[in-house]
Write an enzyme that holds these catalytic residues in place. Structure first.
Site, PDB file in Angstrom:
ATOM      1  N   GLU A  42       0.803  -1.224   0.000  1.00 44.93           N
ATOM      2  CA  GLU A  42       0.000   0.000   0.000  1.00 44.93           C
ATOM      3  C   GLU A  42       0.843   1.284   0.000  1.00 44.93           C
ATOM      4  OE1 GLU A  42      -3.021   0.974  -0.256  1.00 44.93           O
ATOM      5  OE2 GLU A  42      -3.398   2.639   1.116  1.00 44.93           O
ATOM      6  N   HIS A  53       0.950  13.195  -8.512  1.00 46.66           N
ATOM      7  CA  HIS A  53       0.066  14.293  -8.110  1.00 46.66           C
ATOM      8  C   HIS A  53       0.857  15.547  -7.731  1.00 46.66           C
ATOM      9  CE1 HIS A  53      -3.973  12.098  -7.647  1.00 46.66           C
ATOM     10  NE2 HIS A  53      -3.160  11.330  -8.350  1.00 46.66           N
ATOM     11  N   GLY A  69       5.515  22.195 -10.315  1.00 50.33           N
ATOM     12  CA  GLY A  69       5.894  20.843 -10.733  1.00 50.33           C
ATOM     13  C   GLY A  69       6.314  19.971  -9.564  1.00 50.33           C
ATOM     14  N   ASP A 184      -9.008   3.274  -3.229  1.00 49.72           N
ATOM     15  CA  ASP A 184      -9.672   3.302  -1.928  1.00 49.72           C
ATOM     16  C   ASP A 184     -10.953   4.131  -1.965  1.00 49.72           C
ATOM     17  OD1 ASP A 184      -7.673   1.814  -0.582  1.00 49.72           O
ATOM     18  OD2 ASP A 184      -6.423   3.599  -0.407  1.00 49.72           O
ATOM     19  N   ASP A 196      -5.579  -4.367 -11.457  1.00 48.84           N
ATOM     20  CA  ASP A 196      -5.310  -5.617 -12.177  1.00 48.84           C
ATOM     21  C   ASP A 196      -5.190  -6.739 -11.143  1.00 48.84           C
ATOM     22  OD1 ASP A 196      -2.667  -5.655 -11.205  1.00 48.84           O
ATOM     23  OD2 ASP A 196      -1.724  -5.669 -13.185  1.00 48.84           O
TER      24      ASP A 196
HETATM   25  C1  HEM Z   1      -5.215   9.824 -16.725  1.00 49.17           C
HETATM   26  C2  HEM Z   1      -4.422   9.898 -15.690  1.00 49.17           C
HETATM   27  C3  HEM Z   1      -4.747   9.287 -14.359  1.00 49.17           C
HETATM   28  C4  HEM Z   1      -5.942   9.190 -13.706  1.00 49.17           C
HETATM   29  C5  HEM Z   1      -7.287   9.720 -14.147  1.00 49.17           C
HETATM   30  C6  HEM Z   1      -5.695   8.459 -12.485  1.00 49.17           C
HETATM   31  C7  HEM Z   1      -6.659   8.177 -11.530  1.00 49.17           C
HETATM   32  C8  HEM Z   1      -6.460   7.386 -10.412  1.00 49.17           C
HETATM   33  C9  HEM Z   1      -7.467   7.065  -9.437  1.00 49.17           C
HETATM   34  C10 HEM Z   1      -8.901   7.565  -9.448  1.00 49.17           C
HETATM   35  C11 HEM Z   1      -6.896   6.266  -8.510  1.00 49.17           C
HETATM   36  C12 HEM Z   1      -7.555   5.663  -7.281  1.00 49.17           C
HETATM   37  C13 HEM Z   1      -7.333   6.516  -6.052  1.00 49.17           C
HETATM   38  C14 HEM Z   1      -8.120   5.961  -4.867  1.00 49.17           C
HETATM   39  O1  HEM Z   1      -9.355   5.906  -4.969  1.00 49.17           O
HETATM   40  O2  HEM Z   1      -7.502   5.526  -3.873  1.00 49.17           O
HETATM   41  C15 HEM Z   1      -5.520   6.073  -8.892  1.00 49.17           C
HETATM   42  C16 HEM Z   1      -4.626   5.311  -8.201  1.00 49.17           C
HETATM   43  C17 HEM Z   1      -3.281   5.247  -8.512  1.00 49.17           C
HETATM   44  N1  HEM Z   1      -2.625   5.968  -9.486  1.00 49.17           N
HETATM   45 FE1  HEM Z   1      -3.508   6.965 -10.988  1.00 49.17          FE
HETATM   46  N2  HEM Z   1      -4.375   8.132 -12.420  1.00 49.17           N
HETATM   47  C18 HEM Z   1      -3.754   8.620 -13.531  1.00 49.17           C
HETATM   48  C19 HEM Z   1      -2.399   8.554 -13.804  1.00 49.17           C
HETATM   49  C20 HEM Z   1      -1.452   8.075 -12.951  1.00 49.17           C
HETATM   50  C21 HEM Z   1      -0.039   8.249 -13.103  1.00 49.17           C
HETATM   51  C22 HEM Z   1       0.620   9.007 -14.242  1.00 49.17           C
HETATM   52  C23 HEM Z   1       0.565   7.628 -12.053  1.00 49.17           C
HETATM   53  C24 HEM Z   1       2.024   7.496 -11.697  1.00 49.17           C
HETATM   54  C25 HEM Z   1       2.991   7.676 -12.522  1.00 49.17           C
HETATM   55  C26 HEM Z   1      -0.484   7.020 -11.264  1.00 49.17           C
HETATM   56  C27 HEM Z   1      -0.295   6.225 -10.161  1.00 49.17           C
HETATM   57  C28 HEM Z   1      -1.305   5.665  -9.407  1.00 49.17           C
HETATM   58  C29 HEM Z   1      -1.089   4.683  -8.384  1.00 49.17           C
HETATM   59  C30 HEM Z   1       0.239   4.012  -8.042  1.00 49.17           C
HETATM   60  C31 HEM Z   1      -2.335   4.442  -7.802  1.00 49.17           C
HETATM   61  C32 HEM Z   1      -2.641   3.457  -6.675  1.00 49.17           C
HETATM   62  C33 HEM Z   1      -2.597   4.089  -5.307  1.00 49.17           C
HETATM   63  C34 HEM Z   1      -2.927   3.071  -4.237  1.00 49.17           C
HETATM   64  O3  HEM Z   1      -2.942   1.862  -4.524  1.00 49.17           O
HETATM   65  O4  HEM Z   1      -3.148   3.466  -3.100  1.00 49.17           O
HETATM   66  N3  HEM Z   1      -1.686   7.349 -11.814  1.00 49.17           N
HETATM   67  N4  HEM Z   1      -5.286   6.769 -10.053  1.00 49.17           N
HETATM   68 CA   LIG Z   2       0.267  -5.895 -11.916  1.00 46.98          CA
HETATM   69 MN   LIG Z   3      -4.557   3.080  -1.454  1.00 47.42          MN
END
Ligand code: HEM
Ligand SMILES: [Ca+2]
Ligand SMILES: [Mn+2]
Length: 340
Positions: A42, A53, A69, A184, A196
């Site tokens: 996590e 972000h 940035g 979450d 996945d």
């Molecule tokens: C179109 C662009 C993106 C959108 C709309 C998006 C949206 C989201 C959303 C809605 C979540 C779930 C958050 C939650 O409910 O806990 C998430 C998780 C995550 N995102 Fe993205 N994301 C994008 C791009 C990226 C990029 C560029 C990265 C890193 C380079 C990234 C890394 C992650 C990771 C690692 C999680 C998992 C966090 C966890 O497991 O606690 N995302 N993203």
């Molecule tokens: Ca995987």
């Molecule tokens: Mn999480």
């Protein structure tokens, strides 16, 4: 060529640049005390999300008003930025990282990118990310609406990324991050629901599974930004679904399927850009050598058990979807990522 190395004052490490010596104790501390002894769990997932972000608070068109940035403003100005809608849940990892920044002599901007790279090194199949050291302290919060939302259109998402210097191919490259990820807050009734079936492995499964026909909501969906997923216990973002099917991005998406080396190298290159958005790299030191070498992933991509190649919604117009083996066993059901 022979690179001269200097001995670090700790008597243990050597470094190509003495400035990097200060990072080894920080790496050891966060591996033990933030990443639970070196897990792709996590905190690793949340730390990787935080690199994005923080960094994406940047704009080529708006200049300084668009944010600094990868400057650590998400932590320095946490009272402001963590309240933005797209940052829902980011306060948790901000709260966990803040004591490490207070304890070590490092800026929030450097720490966020260091922690993301070190955390990712715990995920089998991940690339060893680059780490440049030397971000000054943030001077202002990023404005709202720099972070894409899962309910945004692909046109809006690509425009937001273009305004930070990323092409559609690089956007897809960055989305490899969602192979080690869970949500979450998209459906708060089922926290920790992965994107996945292998959220602890930096494999290409996410590019396979997002291309499968959606048939169910894993919780109480539909929620905002959520579309149907193919597997019990798995959640799908509307943005990932659309990136896999839009003519501007579908072939880039498909090109990652079972192409571990391509996925890892394109992600590494895009992350190297992301990690220094808004920063003056001419004043930074390359300390990539402090990032541990990730364990390899030697498996292959599969169609999850219980489904078949016919469940793939082919979207790339110029190349067929790769033929994959179907994993053996009963219908795949995905377990949540445990909270820390
Ligand atoms: C179109 C662009 C993106 C959108 C709309 C998006 C949206 C989201 C959303 C809605 C979540 C779930 C958050 C939650 O409910 O806990 C998430 C998780 C995550 N995102 Fe993205 N994301 C994008 C791009 C990226 C990029 C560029 C990265 C890193 C380079 C990234 C890394 C992650 C990771 C690692 C999680 C998992 C966090 C966890 O497991 O606690 N995302 N993203
Ligand atoms: Ca995987
Ligand atoms: Mn999480």
């Amino acid at each position: 060529a022979i690179t001269r190395r200097v001995a670090c004052p700790d008597g243990v490490h050597t470094a190509t640049n003495a400035a990097c010596c200060a990072l080894f104790p920080i790496v050891d501390d966060i591996q033990t005390n933030l990443f639970d002894g070196g897990e792709c769990g996590e905190e690793t997932h949340e730390s990787l999300r935080l690199t994005f972000h923080d960094a994406i608070g940047f704009s080529l068109s708006k200049g300084a008003a668009g944010g600094g940035g990868a400057d650590g403003s998400m932590i320095t100005f946490a009272d402001i930025e963590t309240n933005f809608h797209a940052n829902n849940g980011i306060d948790e990892i901000v709260g966990e990282q803040a004591p490490f920044i207070a304890k070590h002599n490092i800026t929030a901007g450097d720490f966020i990118q260091l922690a993301g790279a070190v955390g990712l090194s715990n995920c089998p199949g991940a690339p060893q990310l680059e780490f440049l050291f030397g971000r000054p302290a943030a001077t202002a919060p990023a404005p709202d609406l720099t972070v894409p939302e899962p309910f945004d259109t692909i046109t809006d998402i690509l425009a937001r990324f273009a305004d930070t210097g990323f092409s559609p191919a690089e956007v897809v490259a960055l989305l490899a991050s969602h192979t080690v990820a869970a949500a979450d807050h998209v459906d708060p009734s089922i926290p920790g629901t992965p994107f996945d079936s292998t959220p602890f492995t930096f494999d290409t499964q996410v590019f396979v599974e997002v291309q499968l026909r959606g048939t169910l909501f894993p919780g109480d969906g539909p929620n905002q930004g959520e579309v149907q997923s193919p597997l019990h216990g798995e959640i799908r973002l509307q943005s990932d679904h659309d990136l896999a099917r839009d003519s501007r991005t579908a072939c880039f998406w498909q090109a990652n399927v079972n192409q571990q080396a391509h996925m890892a190298s394109s992600f590494k290159a895009a992350m190297a850009k992301l990690a220094v958005l808004g920063q003056d790299t001419s004043t930074m030191v390359d300390c990539s050598e402090v990032i541990p070498v990730p364990p390899p992933f030697t498996g292959t991509a599969t169609i999850p058990a219980g489904l078949s190649q016919n469940d793939i919604e082919q979207a790339c117009a110029t190349a067929p979807f790769p033929a994959l083996q179907v994993a053996p066993g009963p219908q795949t059901s995905v377990a949540p990522v445990p909270p820390s």
